[in-house]
Design a protein around this motif. Structure first.
Motif, PDB file in Angstrom:
ATOM      1  N   GLY A  38       0.814  -1.216   0.000  1.00 42.82           N
ATOM      2  CA  GLY A  38       0.000   0.000   0.000  1.00 42.82           C
ATOM      3  C   GLY A  38       0.843   1.260   0.000  1.00 42.82           C
ATOM      4  N   ASP A  39       1.888   1.285   0.815  1.00 42.40           N
ATOM      5  CA  ASP A  39       2.762   2.458   0.875  1.00 42.40           C
ATOM      6  C   ASP A  39       3.445   2.713  -0.460  1.00 42.40           C
ATOM      7  N   ARG A  40       3.964   1.656  -1.082  1.00 42.97           N
ATOM      8  CA  ARG A  40       4.646   1.829  -2.371  1.00 42.97           C
ATOM      9  C   ARG A  40       3.661   2.238  -3.461  1.00 42.97           C
ATOM     10  N   THR A  41       2.453   1.687  -3.408  1.00 42.13           N
ATOM     11  CA  THR A  41       1.428   2.053  -4.395  1.00 42.13           C
ATOM     12  C   THR A  41       1.088   3.531  -4.277  1.00 42.13           C
ATOM     13  N   LEU A  42       0.899   4.009  -3.038  1.00 40.08           N
ATOM     14  CA  LEU A  42       0.599   5.426  -2.841  1.00 40.08           C
ATOM     15  C   LEU A  42       1.767   6.316  -3.238  1.00 40.08           C
ATOM     16  N   GLU A  43       2.972   5.811  -3.123  1.00 42.46           N
ATOM     17  CA  GLU A  43       4.133   6.577  -3.560  1.00 42.46           C
ATOM     18  C   GLU A  43       4.110   6.751  -5.079  1.00 42.46           C
ATOM     19  N   ILE A  44       3.727   5.698  -5.789  1.00 45.02           N
ATOM     20  CA  ILE A  44       3.653   5.756  -7.245  1.00 45.02           C
ATOM     21  C   ILE A  44       2.471   6.595  -7.707  1.00 45.02           C
ATOM     22  N   GLU A  45       1.312   6.378  -7.094  1.00 45.00           N
ATOM     23  CA  GLU A  45       0.079   7.046  -7.518  1.00 45.00           C
ATOM     24  C   GLU A  45      -0.674   7.559  -6.294  1.00 45.00           C
ATOM     25  N   PRO A  46      -0.367   8.788  -5.836  1.00 49.89           N
ATOM     26  CA  PRO A  46      -1.062   9.334  -4.666  1.00 49.89           C
ATOM     27  C   PRO A  46      -2.551   9.501  -4.928  1.00 49.89           C
ATOM     28  N   CYS A  47      -3.329   9.434  -3.870  1.00 48.68           N
ATOM     29  CA  CYS A  47      -4.775   9.628  -3.974  1.00 48.68           C
ATOM     30  C   CYS A  47      -5.110  11.107  -3.999  1.00 48.68           C
ATOM     31  N   GLY A  48      -6.302  11.412  -4.502  1.00 55.92           N
ATOM     32  CA  GLY A  48      -6.788  12.777  -4.546  1.00 55.92           C
ATOM     33  C   GLY A  48      -7.273  13.241  -3.184  1.00 55.92           C
ATOM     34  N   PRO A  49      -7.988  14.355  -3.142  1.00 52.16           N
ATOM     35  CA  PRO A  49      -8.458  14.921  -1.878  1.00 52.16           C
ATOM     36  C   PRO A  49      -9.500  14.041  -1.203  1.00 52.16           C
ATOM     37  N   ALA A  50      -9.795  14.378   0.037  1.00 51.46           N
ATOM     38  CA  ALA A  50     -10.762  13.602   0.816  1.00 51.46           C
ATOM     39  C   ALA A  50     -12.149  13.669   0.194  1.00 51.46           C
TER      40      ALA A  50
END
Length: 74
Positions: A38-50
């Motif tokens: 999950g951490d590496r995935t978010l590093e590659i493709e961060p999520c948008g706003p809440a």
């Protein structure tokens, strides 16, 4: 007189304790692996706003999305 060993299911108490210890280690490793993925995935493709905010910061129908933002060249 022979000693009667206690059993848990089809295994001795000591073997049961070995199995439980091993499986706890496996679960710990899997949990660490899931967080790492999950951490590496978010590093590659961060999520948008809440959720509940539009891109302009106003309440709206948008929700948090990963990978949904337009790409910019450069």
């Amino acid at each position: 007189m022979s000693e009667v060993s206690e059993k848990v299911g089809a295994v001795s108490q000591s073997r049961y304790e070995q199995i439980v210890a091993e499986l706890r280690d496996v679960v710990e490793q899997q949990t660490r692996g899931q967080f790492t993925i999950g951490d590496r995935t978010l590093e590659i493709e961060p999520c948008g706003p809440a959720a509940g905010r539009s891109r302009r910061g106003r309440p709206g129908r948008s929700r948090s999305r990963c990978g949904g933002w337009p790409r910019t060249s450069g």
